[in-house]
Design an enzyme around this catalytic site. Structure first.
Site, PDB file in Angstrom:
ATOM      1  N   HIS A  94       0.859  -1.190   0.000  1.00 17.27           N
ATOM      2  CA  HIS A  94       0.000   0.000   0.000  1.00 17.27           C
ATOM      3  C   HIS A  94       0.894   1.237   0.000  1.00 17.27           C
ATOM      4  O   HIS A  94       2.036   1.195   0.468  1.00 17.27           O
ATOM      5  CB  HIS A  94      -0.892   0.012   1.232  1.00 17.27           C
ATOM      6  CG  HIS A  94      -1.935  -1.055   1.233  1.00 17.27           C
ATOM      7  ND1 HIS A  94      -3.018  -1.018   2.073  1.00 17.27           N
ATOM      8  CD2 HIS A  94      -2.070  -2.191   0.504  1.00 17.27           C
ATOM      9  CE1 HIS A  94      -3.782  -2.076   1.872  1.00 17.27           C
ATOM     10  NE2 HIS A  94      -3.219  -2.808   0.923  1.00 17.27           N
ATOM     11  N   GLU A  96       0.949   3.873   1.829  1.00 21.49           N
ATOM     12  CA  GLU A  96       1.435   4.264   3.155  1.00 21.49           C
ATOM     13  C   GLU A  96       2.617   3.413   3.589  1.00 21.49           C
ATOM     14  O   GLU A  96       3.627   3.923   4.074  1.00 21.49           O
ATOM     15  CB  GLU A  96       0.326   4.118   4.209  1.00 21.49           C
ATOM     16  CG  GLU A  96      -0.910   4.932   3.936  1.00 21.49           C
ATOM     17  CD  GLU A  96      -1.986   4.140   3.197  1.00 21.49           C
ATOM     18  OE1 GLU A  96      -1.699   3.624   2.086  1.00 21.49           O
ATOM     19  OE2 GLU A  96      -3.114   4.048   3.698  1.00 21.49           O
ATOM     20  N   CYS A 124      -6.108   1.865   5.816  1.00 23.92           N
ATOM     21  CA  CYS A 124      -6.744   0.622   6.250  1.00 23.92           C
ATOM     22  C   CYS A 124      -6.163   0.225   7.616  1.00 23.92           C
ATOM     23  O   CYS A 124      -5.189   0.837   8.075  1.00 23.92           O
ATOM     24  CB  CYS A 124      -6.496  -0.477   5.214  1.00 23.92           C
ATOM     25  SG  CYS A 124      -4.790  -1.082   5.191  1.00 23.92           S
ATOM     26  N   CYS A 127      -2.330  -0.440   7.518  1.00 23.28           N
ATOM     27  CA  CYS A 127      -1.538   0.777   7.381  1.00 23.28           C
ATOM     28  C   CYS A 127      -1.606   1.625   8.652  1.00 23.28           C
ATOM     29  O   CYS A 127      -0.606   2.216   9.060  1.00 23.28           O
ATOM     30  CB  CYS A 127      -2.004   1.576   6.170  1.00 23.28           C
ATOM     31  SG  CYS A 127      -1.657   0.735   4.607  1.00 23.28           S
TER      32      CYS A 127
END
Length: 190
Positions: A94, A96, A124, A127
């Site tokens: 992801h 992040e 999410c 993260c």
């Protein structure tokens, strides 16, 4: 530079605060309570444009358009990334996580105290946990994620007693362009 009302003791985690967004973000400094050691308000700079550019680049690669930027306490961008889960065949890639990994490598540490993270979409739960482990000081994000969010929606990671560190959270930053990127991306795939 530290937020107004800063306390050395651990603050209880709270859900993200709703903020009214101004075109130039100039008033955010007062709302975020940014001030220097002499009590003067520090000029506020938004790094969401860089995060949005990373999100657009992710969309061009066929990835879900999410972008992230890590900013050092002095205001220098130390890392930026967009989603690469499909490209790297890695479910943890992801934006992040990739930006945090790069920033930690650059800092030579697994922790980034005083750093800010700018993300186009509410992180999410995975993260959000990584953000806490990295000891990010402030999290700014654009669009809310009612389906998979982990900050103000769903798991609310920073509100759990097991959370060792909760950053200050500011949501709704450049929400409209972040939502438009996501809406356009998914509309093209339906």
């Amino acid at each position: 530079m530290r937020p107004l009302g800063h306390k050395a003791a651990r603050r209880p985690a709270v859900p993200a605060r709703r903020m009214e967004i101004r075109e130039d973000f100039a008033t955010l400094a007062g709302r975020a309570g940014l001030w220097d050691d002499h009590g003067m308000t520090v000029p506020f700079t938004s790094f969401m444009e860089i995060a949005l550019a990373q999100a657009a680049a992710a969309a061009a690669r066929g990835e879900v358009p999410v972008g992230a930027v890590v900013v050092a306490p002095g205001g220098r961008v130390v890392a930026q990334a967009g989603n690469r889960t499909r490209e790297l065949s890695d479910p943890t890639a992801h934006a992040e996580v990739l930006a945090l990994r790069a920033a930690c490598r650059a800092a030579g540490s697994e922790r980034l105290p005083g750093h800010d993270l700018w993300v186009t979409l509410e992180p999410c739960p995975m993260c959000a946990a990584a953000i806490g482990y990295a000891r990010i000081g402030r999290l700014y994000y654009g669009a809310a994620d009612p389906k998979s969010g982990g900050v103000a929606q769903g798991a609310r990671v920073f509100a759990h007693p097991q959370c060792h560190h909760a950053p200050e959270v500011y949501d709704g930053i450049a929400r409209a362009p972040a939502e438009a990127l996501l809406r356009d991306f998914f509309a093209a795939r339906r």
